[in-house]
Design a protein around this motif. Structure first.
Motif, PDB file in Angstrom:
ATOM      1  N   GLU A  96       0.821  -1.219   0.000  1.00  0.00           N
ATOM      2  CA  GLU A  96       0.000   0.000   0.000  1.00  0.00           C
ATOM      3  C   GLU A  96       0.853   1.267   0.000  1.00  0.00           C
ATOM      4  OE1 GLU A  96      -3.243   0.341  -0.469  1.00  0.00           O
ATOM      5  OE2 GLU A  96      -3.387  -1.830  -0.729  1.00  0.00           O
ATOM      6  N   GLY A  97       1.963   1.230  -0.735  1.00  0.00           N
ATOM      7  CA  GLY A  97       2.792   2.423  -0.772  1.00  0.00           C
ATOM      8  C   GLY A  97       3.933   2.353  -1.765  1.00  0.00           C
ATOM      9  N   ILE A  98       4.797   3.349  -1.647  1.00  0.00           N
ATOM     10  CA  ILE A  98       5.922   3.526  -2.568  1.00  0.00           C
ATOM     11  C   ILE A  98       7.166   3.921  -1.785  1.00  0.00           C
ATOM     12  CG2 ILE A  98       6.854   4.938  -4.455  1.00  0.00           C
ATOM     13  CD1 ILE A  98       4.644   3.352  -5.525  1.00  0.00           C
ATOM     14  N   MET A  99       8.309   3.354  -2.179  1.00  0.00           N
ATOM     15  CA  MET A  99       9.600   3.839  -1.698  1.00  0.00           C
ATOM     16  C   MET A  99      10.299   4.535  -2.856  1.00  0.00           C
ATOM     17  SD  MET A  99      13.117   3.334  -1.857  1.00  0.00           S
ATOM     18  CE  MET A  99      13.471   1.638  -2.286  1.00  0.00           C
ATOM     19  N   MET A 100      10.793   5.732  -2.612  1.00  0.00           N
ATOM     20  CA  MET A 100      11.568   6.468  -3.606  1.00  0.00           C
ATOM     21  C   MET A 100      12.946   6.787  -3.031  1.00  0.00           C
ATOM     22  SD  MET A 100      10.122   7.053  -6.572  1.00  0.00           S
ATOM     23  CE  MET A 100       8.524   7.152  -7.400  1.00  0.00           C
ATOM     24  N   LYS A 101      13.980   6.590  -3.856  1.00  0.00           N
ATOM     25  CA  LYS A 101      15.356   6.825  -3.404  1.00  0.00           C
ATOM     26  C   LYS A 101      16.033   7.831  -4.317  1.00  0.00           C
ATOM     27  CE  LYS A 101      19.518   4.316  -1.943  1.00  0.00           C
ATOM     28  NZ  LYS A 101      20.546   5.071  -2.642  1.00  0.00           N
TER      29      LYS A 101
ATOM     30  N   VAL B 117       3.204   5.411   2.776  1.00  0.00           N
ATOM     31  CA  VAL B 117       2.205   4.342   2.859  1.00  0.00           C
ATOM     32  C   VAL B 117       0.834   4.937   3.159  1.00  0.00           C
ATOM     33  CG1 VAL B 117       1.464   2.314   4.176  1.00  0.00           C
ATOM     34  CG2 VAL B 117       3.877   2.605   3.598  1.00  0.00           C
ATOM     35  N   ARG B 118      -0.178   4.444   2.453  1.00  0.00           N
ATOM     36  CA  ARG B 118      -1.563   4.819   2.748  1.00  0.00           C
ATOM     37  C   ARG B 118      -2.061   3.879   3.851  1.00  0.00           C
ATOM     38  NH1 ARG B 118      -4.703   9.151   1.132  1.00  0.00           N
ATOM     39  NH2 ARG B 118      -4.052   8.862  -1.046  1.00  0.00           N
TER      40      ARG B 118
ATOM     41  N   MET C 213      -0.163  -1.990  -9.035  1.00  0.00           N
ATOM     42  CA  MET C 213      -0.722  -0.661  -9.307  1.00  0.00           C
ATOM     43  C   MET C 213       0.179   0.427  -8.728  1.00  0.00           C
ATOM     44  SD  MET C 213      -4.764  -1.526  -8.604  1.00  0.00           S
ATOM     45  CE  MET C 213      -5.412   0.117  -8.985  1.00  0.00           C
ATOM     46  N   TYR C 214       0.687   0.187  -7.516  1.00  0.00           N
ATOM     47  CA  TYR C 214       1.637   1.142  -6.925  1.00  0.00           C
ATOM     48  C   TYR C 214       2.943   1.166  -7.730  1.00  0.00           C
ATOM     49  CZ  TYR C 214      -0.969   2.348  -2.691  1.00  0.00           C
ATOM     50  OH  TYR C 214      -1.889   2.869  -1.816  1.00  0.00           O
ATOM     51  N   HIS C 215       3.328   0.014  -8.265  1.00  0.00           N
ATOM     52  CA  HIS C 215       4.499  -0.056  -9.141  1.00  0.00           C
ATOM     53  C   HIS C 215       4.293   0.848 -10.362  1.00  0.00           C
ATOM     54  CE1 HIS C 215       7.457  -2.850 -11.532  1.00  0.00           C
ATOM     55  NE2 HIS C 215       8.014  -1.700 -11.207  1.00  0.00           N
ATOM     56  N   GLY C 216       3.094   0.805 -10.908  1.00  0.00           N
ATOM     57  CA  GLY C 216       2.763   1.693 -12.029  1.00  0.00           C
ATOM     58  C   GLY C 216       2.836   3.152 -11.630  1.00  0.00           C
ATOM     59  N   ALA C 217       2.369   3.484 -10.419  1.00  0.00           N
ATOM     60  CA  ALA C 217       2.419   4.870  -9.936  1.00  0.00           C
ATOM     61  C   ALA C 217       3.853   5.349  -9.783  1.00  0.00           C
ATOM     62  CB  ALA C 217       1.680   4.971  -8.598  1.00  0.00           C
TER      63      ALA C 217
ATOM     64  N   GLU D  92      -2.373   0.226 -14.018  1.00  0.00           N
ATOM     65  CA  GLU D  92      -2.748   1.633 -13.889  1.00  0.00           C
ATOM     66  C   GLU D  92      -3.214   1.914 -12.457  1.00  0.00           C
ATOM     67  OE1 GLU D  92      -2.468   4.239 -15.753  1.00  0.00           O
ATOM     68  OE2 GLU D  92      -1.634   3.193 -17.495  1.00  0.00           O
ATOM     69  N   PRO D  93      -2.605   2.894 -11.796  1.00  0.00           N
ATOM     70  CA  PRO D  93      -2.980   3.215 -10.411  1.00  0.00           C
ATOM     71  C   PRO D  93      -4.178   4.150 -10.353  1.00  0.00           C
ATOM     72  CG  PRO D  93      -1.181   4.623 -11.104  1.00  0.00           C
ATOM     73  CD  PRO D  93      -1.464   3.698 -12.272  1.00  0.00           C
ATOM     74  N   ASP D  94      -4.815   4.211  -9.186  1.00  0.00           N
ATOM     75  CA  ASP D  94      -5.856   5.221  -8.993  1.00  0.00           C
ATOM     76  C   ASP D  94      -5.221   6.495  -8.439  1.00  0.00           C
ATOM     77  OD1 ASP D  94      -5.562   4.940  -6.174  1.00  0.00           O
ATOM     78  OD2 ASP D  94      -7.052   3.349  -6.120  1.00  0.00           O
ATOM     79  N   ASP D  95      -5.991   7.554  -8.336  1.00  0.00           N
ATOM     80  CA  ASP D  95      -5.446   8.857  -7.933  1.00  0.00           C
ATOM     81  C   ASP D  95      -4.880   8.834  -6.510  1.00  0.00           C
ATOM     82  OD1 ASP D  95      -6.147   9.755 -10.394  1.00  0.00           O
ATOM     83  OD2 ASP D  95      -7.718  11.133  -9.733  1.00  0.00           O
ATOM     84  N   LYS D  96      -5.483   8.035  -5.625  1.00  0.00           N
ATOM     85  CA  LYS D  96      -4.976   7.969  -4.253  1.00  0.00           C
ATOM     86  C   LYS D  96      -3.586   7.334  -4.215  1.00  0.00           C
ATOM     87  CE  LYS D  96      -9.331   7.976  -1.693  1.00  0.00           C
ATOM     88  NZ  LYS D  96     -10.175   7.275  -0.689  1.00  0.00           N
ATOM     89  N   MET D  97      -3.357   6.376  -5.083  1.00  0.00           N
ATOM     90  CA  MET D  97      -2.028   5.763  -5.166  1.00  0.00           C
ATOM     91  C   MET D  97      -1.014   6.761  -5.719  1.00  0.00           C
ATOM     92  SD  MET D  97      -3.036   1.993  -6.651  1.00  0.00           S
ATOM     93  CE  MET D  97      -3.904   0.786  -5.640  1.00  0.00           C
ATOM     94  N   ILE D  98      -1.439   7.532  -6.700  1.00  0.00           N
ATOM     95  CA  ILE D  98      -0.563   8.552  -7.277  1.00  0.00           C
ATOM     96  C   ILE D  98      -0.187   9.581  -6.219  1.00  0.00           C
ATOM     97  CG2 ILE D  98      -0.460  10.459  -8.945  1.00  0.00           C
ATOM     98  CD1 ILE D  98      -2.173   8.736 -10.823  1.00  0.00           C
TER      99      ILE D  98
END
Length: 314
Positions: A13-18, A27-28, A174-178, A281-287
């Motif tokens: 439920e989230g993304i890590m960016m480095k 994380v949502r 989907m989060y991978h897509g975001a 394709e992610p939804d807007d909340k994931m973006i």
């Protein structure tokens, strides 16, 4: 496209960016709020000069991604653990007594070692064993290497297709897509907004999925040349050559992520097609989660001003 240097991965439920030595995990949470954790991580290729050499750095970059991936996955999973008061068993108590505060690190190391062993067994050794059936009618080692490679790719695609049916995995894709869409948005000179991210591509040339496909293709070329007589030596060669194949594959992926050359784009296309399996394709909340992760470690406004001075799109 202009290289930004940022990368990441999807977590639960989230993304890590480095970005360089800083990374942020967003994380949502179940209550709908976005929780962000920012940390630093110095890669193995920075700590040891030898590890940064071409064709060597690929193996240690992969190790970095596994270490960071396990840390961020564990953190993201903590928001979704069952809150019921479950008493630890005797084995868990024994582990805690023996390792103490180091227990989490020990368990993470064991999981990573197990994952690597399983991956080598399933994607390197198993295709060799299956392809061995054809040795009764095929004498050409070149043809056998191609057949083994095709089986390896088929196993990988089947594996992804099966796990993608799980709801949690589908949402992770989907989060991978975001993640990809955010990076593409920035690297194509657009402001990082939900609307701009939504219309960006979910495919990116630096993706780990592309790396895995490159490994499989390059392994075919290696095993056309490396020829041994017995099954056990063939199995040993598949294991021993994994770091070499990974090193070569990483160099191509690194080149692809920084180059707009036509030939590189053409060679990158199979990897981009493969990403259709691991990105959705992610939804807007994931973006929104992905944008929070990016903005915590990367000043995209300064990047756009420097690299797209003629004016940003969107």
């Amino acid at each position: 496209m202009k290289y930004s240097g940022i990368g990441g991965q999807a977590v639960i439920e989230g993304i890590m960016m480095k970005n360089k030595d800083e990374y942020a995990t967003a994380v949502r949470k179940p209550n709908g709020e976005i929780e962000v954790e920012k940390e630093t991580y110095v890669s193995l290729t920075e700590r040891v000069k030898l590890f940064s050499l071409p064709f060597v750095r690929g193996v240690f970059s992969f190790a970095d991604s596994m270490i960071l991936g396990m840390k961020t996955l564990t953190w993201s999973a903590s928001f979704f653990e069952d809150d019921e008061d479950v008493q630890p068993g005797k084995f868990e108590l024994w582990l805690d007594k023996v390792f103490g505060e180091k227990l989490e690190g020990v368990l993470m190391s064991l999981v990573m070692v197990f994952s690597v062993v399983m991956a080598i067994g399933i994607f390197m050794v198993l295709p060799l064993v299956i392809a061995g059936v054809f040795r009764k009618v095929i004498t050409s080692e070149t043809v056998m290497a191609v057949i083994e490679g095709i089986i390896r790719i088929a196993i990988f695609i089947t594996y992804i297709k099966l796990v993608s049916r799980m709801e949690d995995i589908r949402r992770t894709f989907m989060y991978h897509g975001a993640e990809h869409k955010c990076i593409n948005c920035i690297e194509h000179g657009m402001e990082l907004t939900v609307d701009n991210v939504r219309k960006s591509s979910k495919q990116h040339k630096r993706c780990g999925t592309s790396f895995l496909l490159i490994v499989m293709v390059i392994s075919i070329l290696f095993f056309m040349v490396v020829r041994v007589d017995t099954l056990w030596l063939r199995i040993l060669s598949r294991i021993v050559l994994v770091p070499v194949i990974a090193g070569v594959s990483y160099e191509f992926l690194r080149l692809a992520g920084r180059s707009d050359a036509k030939i590189v784009d053409i060679l990158s296309r199979p990897g981009l097609w493969m990403q259709n399996l691991t990105t959705k394709e992610p939804d807007d909340k994931m973006i929104e989660v992905a944008i929070r992760a990016v903005e915590t470690v990367f000043d995209w406004r300064a990047y756009l001003a420097e690299n797209f001075p003629e004016g940003q799109q969107g």
